[in-house]
Enzyme design. Structure first.
Site, PDB file in Angstrom:
ATOM      1  N   ILE A 111     -38.523   5.304  63.985  1.00  0.00           N
ATOM      2  CA  ILE A 111     -39.056   4.850  65.259  1.00  0.00           C
ATOM      3  C   ILE A 111     -38.513   5.717  66.396  1.00  0.00           C
ATOM      4  CG2 ILE A 111     -37.202   3.117  65.473  1.00  0.00           C
ATOM      5  CD1 ILE A 111     -39.218   1.280  66.908  1.00  0.00           C
ATOM      6  N   CYS A 112     -39.270   5.785  67.478  1.00  0.00           N
ATOM      7  CA  CYS A 112     -38.891   6.448  68.723  1.00  0.00           C
ATOM      8  C   CYS A 112     -38.825   7.967  68.530  1.00  0.00           C
ATOM      9  CB  CYS A 112     -37.580   5.863  69.249  1.00  0.00           C
ATOM     10  SG  CYS A 112     -37.179   6.315  70.955  1.00  0.00           S
ATOM     11  N   ALA A 113     -37.693   8.581  68.783  1.00  0.00           N
ATOM     12  CA  ALA A 113     -37.566  10.032  68.630  1.00  0.00           C
ATOM     13  C   ALA A 113     -37.468  10.456  67.168  1.00  0.00           C
ATOM     14  CB  ALA A 113     -36.337  10.531  69.391  1.00  0.00           C
ATOM     15  N   TYR A 133     -42.039   8.382  70.028  1.00  0.00           N
ATOM     16  CA  TYR A 133     -41.930   8.186  71.471  1.00  0.00           C
ATOM     17  C   TYR A 133     -42.750   9.280  72.167  1.00  0.00           C
ATOM     18  CZ  TYR A 133     -39.865   6.968  75.941  1.00  0.00           C
ATOM     19  OH  TYR A 133     -39.685   6.545  77.233  1.00  0.00           O
TER      20      TYR A 133
END
Length: 195
Positions: A111-113, A133
């Site tokens: 998740i995210c970066a 992200y």
């Protein structure tokens, strides 16, 4: 019982790492929190989040890998946070293990970066639709970028990627659904809405 490992390194985003731990444990999954980069503490490690919150993980990466022998967890989870993702991605032993899990059909999630920064250094995103992200997608290998989509959660075969902190619950619940089925997903979702 299904098993999962969540990998933590200094600079991780709290909600992205702890939401999967929480929801998967509620679903009956045996979750191990694994420290990749942090400070030694007794027989394990303290990892400090992006907002300076320390957590004590269950074990270190070396000890976790040694404990597995030839087995693999059913699911691996990599939280983001820009610094946390960089710290995870700097560990070649973790990169190799994630690729091994992916190649053996295990749920490989980030998740995210982390989808771009971590998975983007491996073969995990090859031929997969994915998200991360917004703005971080350029950190992945150039050949992976055309398959990037700005969506909340994307599951493509055994790869699950998600956008960022605001998507943490949806990300965690997607893992619950995949590992434990719709009935468990519905039960946990209903209970969480009653709080």
């Amino acid at each position: 019982m299904k098993t999962a490992a969540v990998f933590f390194a200094d600079g991780f985003e709290e909600i992205e790492g702890l939401s999967p731990v929480d929801y998967l444990r509620r679903a009956g999954v045996e979750v191990t929190t694994v420290g990749v980069k942090g400070n030694d503490y007794n027989d394990t490690m303290i990892v400090t989040s992006s907002h300076k919150i320390p957590i004590i993980v269950d074990t270190t990466l070396d000890k976790y890998l040694a404990s597995l022998g030839d087995s693999l967890p059913d699911c691996v989870v990599c939280p983001g946070g820009s610094v946390g993702a960089d710290n995870l991605a700097s560990c070649s032993k973790l990169l190799s293990f994630l690729e091994k899990c992916y190649e053996n059909g295990k749920i490989t999630s980030a998740i995210c970066a982390s989808p771009a920064v971590l998975f983007g250094k491996t073969n995990i995103l090859a031929g997969k639709k994915w998200t991360c992200y917004p703005g971080m997608e350029d950190n992945a290998k150039e050949e992976y970028i055309p398959a990037y989509f700005n969506e909340v959660v994307i599951t493509d075969d055994n790869v699950v990627t998600s956008r960022g902190p605001g998507a943490s619950e949806q990300f965690a619940m997607e893992l619950v659904k995949i590992l434990c089925g719709q009935e468990t997903y519905d039960k946990i979702k209903k209970a969480s809405q009653q709080r």
